[in-house]
Design a protein around this motif. Structure first.
Motif, PDB file in Angstrom:
ATOM      1  N   ASP A 100      34.115  -1.812  51.024  1.00 36.09           N
ATOM      2  CA  ASP A 100      34.625  -2.818  51.952  1.00 36.09           C
ATOM      3  C   ASP A 100      34.643  -2.287  53.379  1.00 36.09           C
ATOM      4  O   ASP A 100      34.351  -3.023  54.330  1.00 36.09           O
ATOM      5  N   VAL A 101      34.971  -1.018  53.515  1.00 39.39           N
ATOM      6  CA  VAL A 101      35.048  -0.423  54.847  1.00 39.39           C
ATOM      7  C   VAL A 101      33.688  -0.471  55.537  1.00 39.39           C
ATOM      8  O   VAL A 101      33.593  -0.736  56.742  1.00 39.39           O
ATOM      9  N   LEU A 102      32.612  -0.226  54.793  1.00 39.88           N
ATOM     10  CA  LEU A 102      31.274  -0.279  55.380  1.00 39.88           C
ATOM     11  C   LEU A 102      30.937  -1.696  55.848  1.00 39.88           C
ATOM     12  O   LEU A 102      30.336  -1.879  56.910  1.00 39.88           O
ATOM     13  N   VAL A 103      31.326  -2.693  55.057  1.00 38.33           N
ATOM     14  CA  VAL A 103      31.086  -4.088  55.455  1.00 38.33           C
ATOM     15  C   VAL A 103      31.882  -4.411  56.710  1.00 38.33           C
ATOM     16  O   VAL A 103      31.376  -5.066  57.631  1.00 38.33           O
ATOM     17  N   TRP A 104      33.127  -3.954  56.775  1.00 45.50           N
ATOM     18  CA  TRP A 104      33.954  -4.213  57.965  1.00 45.50           C
ATOM     19  C   TRP A 104      33.374  -3.518  59.197  1.00 45.50           C
ATOM     20  O   TRP A 104      33.366  -4.090  60.283  1.00 45.50           O
ATOM     21  N   LEU A 105      32.890  -2.275  59.014  1.00 43.80           N
ATOM     22  CA  LEU A 105      32.283  -1.564  60.141  1.00 43.80           C
ATOM     23  C   LEU A 105      31.024  -2.281  60.622  1.00 43.80           C
ATOM     24  O   LEU A 105      30.781  -2.374  61.825  1.00 43.80           O
ATOM     25  N   LEU A 106      30.225  -2.789  59.686  1.00 44.57           N
ATOM     26  CA  LEU A 106      29.037  -3.552  60.058  1.00 44.57           C
ATOM     27  C   LEU A 106      29.425  -4.808  60.831  1.00 44.57           C
ATOM     28  O   LEU A 106      28.815  -5.140  61.855  1.00 44.57           O
ATOM     29  N   GLY A 107      30.469  -5.502  60.356  1.00 46.60           N
ATOM     30  CA  GLY A 107      30.932  -6.697  61.056  1.00 46.60           C
ATOM     31  C   GLY A 107      31.457  -6.388  62.440  1.00 46.60           C
ATOM     32  O   GLY A 107      31.148  -7.097  63.411  1.00 46.60           O
ATOM     33  N   ALA A 108      32.237  -5.310  62.564  1.00 49.71           N
ATOM     34  CA  ALA A 108      32.809  -4.956  63.862  1.00 49.71           C
ATOM     35  C   ALA A 108      31.725  -4.518  64.847  1.00 49.71           C
ATOM     36  O   ALA A 108      31.720  -4.924  66.015  1.00 49.71           O
ATOM     37  N   THR A 109      30.787  -3.696  64.365  1.00 49.11           N
ATOM     38  CA  THR A 109      29.703  -3.235  65.241  1.00 49.11           C
ATOM     39  C   THR A 109      28.829  -4.394  65.689  1.00 49.11           C
ATOM     40  O   THR A 109      28.463  -4.509  66.871  1.00 49.11           O
ATOM     41  N   SER A 110      28.488  -5.266  64.753  1.00 48.89           N
ATOM     42  CA  SER A 110      27.651  -6.420  65.084  1.00 48.89           C
ATOM     43  C   SER A 110      28.358  -7.347  66.062  1.00 48.89           C
ATOM     44  O   SER A 110      27.731  -7.880  66.990  1.00 48.89           O
ATOM     45  N   ALA A 111      29.665  -7.535  65.868  1.00 53.10           N
ATOM     46  CA  ALA A 111      30.428  -8.398  66.776  1.00 53.10           C
ATOM     47  C   ALA A 111      30.407  -7.840  68.187  1.00 53.10           C
ATOM     48  O   ALA A 111      30.213  -8.578  69.170  1.00 53.10           O
ATOM     49  N   TRP A 112      30.584  -6.542  68.329  1.00 47.97           N
ATOM     50  CA  TRP A 112      30.600  -5.905  69.648  1.00 47.97           C
ATOM     51  C   TRP A 112      29.242  -6.027  70.330  1.00 47.97           C
ATOM     52  O   TRP A 112      29.156  -6.382  71.516  1.00 47.97           O
ATOM     53  N   ILE A 113      28.181  -5.762  69.572  1.00 46.11           N
ATOM     54  CA  ILE A 113      26.828  -5.825  70.140  1.00 46.11           C
ATOM     55  C   ILE A 113      26.466  -7.257  70.529  1.00 46.11           C
ATOM     56  O   ILE A 113      25.964  -7.519  71.635  1.00 46.11           O
ATOM     57  N   LEU A 114      26.717  -8.202  69.634  1.00 43.42           N
ATOM     58  CA  LEU A 114      26.328  -9.587  69.898  1.00 43.42           C
ATOM     59  C   LEU A 114      27.144 -10.200  71.035  1.00 43.42           C
ATOM     60  O   LEU A 114      26.615 -10.984  71.833  1.00 43.42           O
ATOM     61  N   ALA A 115      28.412  -9.837  71.133  1.00 45.10           N
ATOM     62  CA  ALA A 115      29.217 -10.326  72.258  1.00 45.10           C
ATOM     63  C   ALA A 115      28.656  -9.794  73.573  1.00 45.10           C
ATOM     64  O   ALA A 115      28.608 -10.514  74.582  1.00 45.10           O
ATOM     65  N   GLY A 116      28.223  -8.538  73.572  1.00 44.16           N
ATOM     66  CA  GLY A 116      27.620  -7.979  74.777  1.00 44.16           C
ATOM     67  C   GLY A 116      26.331  -8.680  75.151  1.00 44.16           C
ATOM     68  O   GLY A 116      26.058  -8.909  76.336  1.00 44.16           O
ATOM     69  N   VAL A 117      25.531  -9.041  74.147  1.00 47.25           N
ATOM     70  CA  VAL A 117      24.282  -9.768  74.414  1.00 47.25           C
ATOM     71  C   VAL A 117      24.590 -11.154  74.977  1.00 47.25           C
ATOM     72  O   VAL A 117      23.979 -11.597  75.955  1.00 47.25           O
ATOM     73  N   LEU A 118      25.539 -11.853  74.374  1.00 44.37           N
ATOM     74  CA  LEU A 118      25.883 -13.198  74.833  1.00 44.37           C
ATOM     75  C   LEU A 118      26.429 -13.193  76.262  1.00 44.37           C
ATOM     76  O   LEU A 118      26.242 -14.159  77.005  1.00 44.37           O
ATOM     77  N   ASP A 119      27.107 -12.120  76.630  1.00 45.28           N
ATOM     78  CA  ASP A 119      27.721 -12.050  77.960  1.00 45.28           C
ATOM     79  C   ASP A 119      26.700 -11.912  79.087  1.00 45.28           C
ATOM     80  O   ASP A 119      27.026 -12.185  80.250  1.00 45.28           O
ATOM     81  N   LYS A 120      25.482 -11.516  78.755  1.00 44.39           N
ATOM     82  CA  LYS A 120      24.478 -11.348  79.810  1.00 44.39           C
ATOM     83  C   LYS A 120      24.043 -12.709  80.339  1.00 44.39           C
ATOM     84  O   LYS A 120      23.952 -13.676  79.582  1.00 44.39           O
ATOM     85  N   PRO A 121      23.819 -12.827  81.634  1.00 46.83           N
ATOM     86  CA  PRO A 121      23.445 -14.116  82.234  1.00 46.83           C
ATOM     87  C   PRO A 121      22.269 -14.774  81.514  1.00 46.83           C
ATOM     88  O   PRO A 121      21.258 -14.134  81.246  1.00 46.83           O
ATOM     89  N   GLY A 122      22.434 -16.043  81.189  1.00 46.24           N
ATOM     90  CA  GLY A 122      21.375 -16.802  80.551  1.00 46.24           C
ATOM     91  C   GLY A 122      21.286 -16.649  79.054  1.00 46.24           C
ATOM     92  O   GLY A 122      20.470 -17.314  78.400  1.00 46.24           O
ATOM     93  N   ASN A 123      22.136 -15.792  78.463  1.00 45.25           N
ATOM     94  CA  ASN A 123      22.047 -15.538  77.028  1.00 45.25           C
ATOM     95  C   ASN A 123      22.974 -16.404  76.189  1.00 45.25           C
ATOM     96  O   ASN A 123      22.962 -16.300  74.970  1.00 45.25           O
ATOM     97  N   GLY A 124      23.810 -17.218  76.820  1.00 48.90           N
ATOM     98  CA  GLY A 124      24.497 -18.201  76.007  1.00 48.90           C
ATOM     99  C   GLY A 124      25.999 -18.253  76.007  1.00 48.90           C
ATOM    100  O   GLY A 124      26.575 -19.125  75.368  1.00 48.90           O
ATOM    101  N   ALA A 125      26.701 -17.324  76.688  1.00 51.65           N
ATOM    102  CA  ALA A 125      28.162 -17.424  76.695  1.00 51.65           C
ATOM    103  C   ALA A 125      28.606 -18.777  77.243  1.00 51.65           C
ATOM    104  O   ALA A 125      29.573 -19.372  76.772  1.00 51.65           O
ATOM    105  N   GLY A 126      27.865 -19.279  78.220  1.00 51.81           N
ATOM    106  CA  GLY A 126      28.192 -20.572  78.809  1.00 51.81           C
ATOM    107  C   GLY A 126      27.292 -21.694  78.344  1.00 51.81           C
ATOM    108  O   GLY A 126      27.203 -22.731  79.007  1.00 51.81           O
ATOM    109  N   TRP A 127      26.621 -21.507  77.200  1.00 50.94           N
ATOM    110  CA  TRP A 127      25.757 -22.560  76.690  1.00 50.94           C
ATOM    111  C   TRP A 127      26.579 -23.806  76.368  1.00 50.94           C
ATOM    112  O   TRP A 127      27.654 -23.703  75.787  1.00 50.94           O
ATOM    113  N   LEU A 128      26.094 -24.937  76.747  1.00 46.52           N
ATOM    114  CA  LEU A 128      26.676 -26.252  76.486  1.00 46.52           C
ATOM    115  C   LEU A 128      27.875 -26.553  77.373  1.00 46.52           C
ATOM    116  O   LEU A 128      27.989 -27.627  77.930  1.00 46.52           O
TER     117      LEU A 128
END
Length: 263
Positions: free
Chosen positions: A148-176
């Motif tokens: 379970d810990v490995l799944v949680w680490l994967l979820g936490a790491t992916s969340a951090w990376i994807l949030a950083g990608v979305l925050d970049k201009p034009g990548n979707g944080a403000g989509w819609l």
């Protein structure tokens, strides 16, 4: 339906929304398409919070098991308090409150509000929870044999990376919703969609699903919506595994390709 089919249907549904958005001239940036599909896949497991043996009950260890116990009792209490003469007596809350449009819209609205008023940590929390659920649903064979810990680490790491990608201009944080302060307001949409897709999937099974509660139908407030009984199937049957899951994968692939402009 079972967890993997629910998650696949959720991902396919969001990819279909992406295809529709592209056709209407408001295409999703690819990070929104990917993140939305993963959130929707995870959210498509969430209505089973009222079921102690469901995939979501195992996803976060004692926390999710305890939450399932609470939601089961809450759902049963709401059922008893609102049932009409035509509704049968029952001992548990499975496929009641959390399997309604009211729950879907309420949870989605709560997550959108949290994303707006809770800031980055709220966004990360929403992503983490739904990405863990997406792993449990889409990669269920690997998740079952992993820690379970490995799944949680994967979820936490992916969340951090994807949030950083979305925050970049034009990548979707403000989509819609692009007004100041409304970034990430769209996060509630895949959550609502995932819950509704779950309910529709359960409506196809022999038990049906009370999606329209609290709207009464005849003498029932918890009327189990579904197609004619002759074409319903049992959860986990060959229809779900050999027919519906391949259809969801094909539909998701076509929707994703259309959303990205490849077809």
């Amino acid at each position: 339906m079972m967890g993997p089919a629910h998650s696949l249907s959720g991902a396919a549904a969001w990819l279909g929304v992406g295809a529709g958005a592209a056709a209407w001239g408001h295409p999703m940036p690819w990070p929104v398409l990917v993140v939305g599909a993963l959130i929707c896949a995870g959210a498509a497991l969430a209505p089973d919070l009222d079921h102690k043996s469901a995939t979501i009950s195992r996803a976060f260890g004692p926390v999710s098991r305890g939450l399932c116990e609470i939601v089961d009792k809450l759902s049963h209490a709401v059922y008893k308090a609102t049932r009409m003469k035509g509704d049968p007596r029952r001992n548990g809350g499975h496929r009641t409150l959390t399997h309604t449009w009211v729950w879907a819209v309420g949870v989605g609205a709560a997550c959108s509000a949290a994303a707006i008023y809770g800031g980055r940590w709220a966004v990360l929390g929403i992503l983490f929870v739904h990405l863990v659920l997406a792993v449990e649903g889409l990669l269920w064979r690997a998740a079952r044999v992993s820690s379970d810990v490995l799944v949680w680490l994967l979820g936490a790491t992916s969340a951090w990376i994807l949030a950083g990608v979305l925050d970049k201009p034009g990548n979707g944080a403000g989509w819609l919703f692009d007004a100041p302060g409304q970034e990430y307001l769209w996060l509630g949409l895949p959550i609502v969609l995932g819950a509704l897709v779950h309910d529709i999937g359960d409506a196809l099974t022999v038990s049906g699903c009370p999606i329209l509660w609290p709207i009464p139908i005849g003498r029932k407030r918890w009327y189990p919506i579904g197609p004619p009984k002759a074409i319903r199937f049992r959860a986990g049957s060959w229809v779900e595994i050999k027919v519906l899951m391949p259809v969801f994968m094909l539909a998701g692939g076509v929707g994703g390709a259309a959303a990205l402009g490849y077809i």
